[in-house]
Design an enzyme around this catalytic site. Structure first.
Site, PDB file in Angstrom:
ATOM      1  CB  SER A  46      28.811 -13.033 -19.232  1.00 24.92           C
ATOM      2  OG  SER A  46      28.169 -12.678 -20.440  1.00 24.92           O
ATOM      3  CD  GLU A 115      32.571  -5.091 -15.237  1.00 26.48           C
ATOM      4  OE1 GLU A 115      33.144  -5.143 -14.127  1.00 26.48           O
ATOM      5  OE2 GLU A 115      32.158  -6.104 -15.829  1.00 26.48           O
ATOM      6  CD  GLU A 182      25.886  -7.627 -13.252  1.00 26.73           C
ATOM      7  OE1 GLU A 182      26.613  -7.098 -14.093  1.00 26.73           O
ATOM      8  OE2 GLU A 182      25.879  -8.848 -13.014  1.00 26.73           O
TER       9      GLU A 182
HETATM   10  O1  KIV Z   1      29.242  -9.654 -19.532  1.00 22.47           O
HETATM   11  C1  KIV Z   1      28.003  -9.522 -19.500  1.00 22.47           C
HETATM   12  O2  KIV Z   1      27.245 -10.351 -19.993  1.00 22.47           O
HETATM   13  C2  KIV Z   1      27.476  -8.338 -18.827  1.00 22.47           C
HETATM   14  C3  KIV Z   1      26.047  -8.382 -18.420  1.00 22.47           C
HETATM   15  C4  KIV Z   1      25.946  -9.167 -17.153  1.00 22.47           C
HETATM   16  C5  KIV Z   1      25.471  -7.026 -18.289  1.00 22.47           C
HETATM   17  O3  KIV Z   1      28.196  -7.423 -18.576  1.00 22.47           O
END
Ligand code: KIV
Length: 264
Positions: A46, A115, A182
């Protein structure tokens, strides 16, 4: 100073009903501010959005993840760290292992996150058998945003809910030490948490799971473009920062900063 978690203590937290607090961080400064309260720091991909200003997480590189993980580990040396494996870095088990080894060799992270559910179980198992600590991530998968044409809440119908349960069980059996769930209907996330023996860390998954994770720039109210329903802004960081910088500008313009106490 808190005792640093290990994958054993994270797994044990579930039995002792200790709820785990995970937060993202991308640099040493924020990591050092979070270390007293966070059980786990996630160097999430993220960061490509909230740090690098990109539209999604897909074009971050492994080298960038390693750079940010090194900074986080420096800032919070006593906190358990998870590093996200970027899109495209775990497409086969051999590629995944090669990239995970690179991560382990080039930064002192404690684990990696990938993921995917049933479809990634073989890869997760191969990594775990080769000494990599893996956190799973099922439900809404940000790395699938372009493939799915948007961010979709999962587990809304019976088939979706059953698939998520199969995903969680497959990822646990493959050897993941915890699973991020999520963007999933709360009742489905609850069922998942009750059905597996490793901690389920929720984000947009209700409060009957084994812990929570939030993106720090969301929960500090720093990211203004979009606020998902599941985010609680604990402070209005954007307003605080803007007001402070505006005040600074006023004081510079009027020569009221620096004062005597700031002057050699
Ligand atoms: O990339 C991220 O911050 C994540 C969270 C949303 C769990 O995977």
């Amino acid at each position: 100073m808190n005792k640093k978690h290990t994958i054993s203590s994270i797994k044990k937290a579930k039995n002792s009903q200790e709820l785990l607090t995970m937060i993202t961080a991308y640099d040493a400064l924020f990591a050092s501010l979070f270390q007293d309260s966070a059980d786990i720091i996630l160097v999430g991909d993220s960061l490509n959005m909230s740090f690098a200003g990109q539209k999604d997480t897909l074009n971050i590189s492994l080298d960038q993840m390693i750079y940010h993980t090194n900074a986080v580990c420096k800032g919070a040396p006593n906190t358990f760290v998870i590093t996200d494996m970027p899109f495209g870095t775990y497409i086969t088990k051999e590629v995944a292992l090669q990239n995970a080894i690179k991560v382990y060799q080039e930064c002192p992270t404690d684990s990696i996150k990938i993921e995917g559910g049933e479809d990634k179980a073989e890869i997760i198992n191969y990594l775990v058998k080769n000494g990599i600590a893996v956190c799973g991530h099922i439900g809404l998968l940000p790395q699938s945003v372009r493939g799915e044409g948007g961010y979709k809440v999962k587990g809304k119908d019976e088939d979706g809910a059953e698939q998520l349960l199969r995903d969680a069980i497959a990822v646990e059996r493959a050897g993941a030490f915890c699973i991020v769930v999520e963007g999933v209907k709360a009742e489905v996330a609850t069922k998942i948490a009750q059905s597996i023996s490793v901690p389920v860390i929720g984000i947009g998954a209700g409060n009957c799971v084994d812990g929570q994770v939030l993106v720090f720039s969301d929960m500090l109210g720093l990211f203004e473009e979009f606020t998902p329903k599941f985010v609680k802004k604990y402070i209005d960081g954007a307003t605080i920062v803007k007001n402070a910088v505006s005040e600074y500008k006023k004081e510079v313009s009027s020569r009221s900063f620096p004062q005597e106490i700031h002057t050699y």
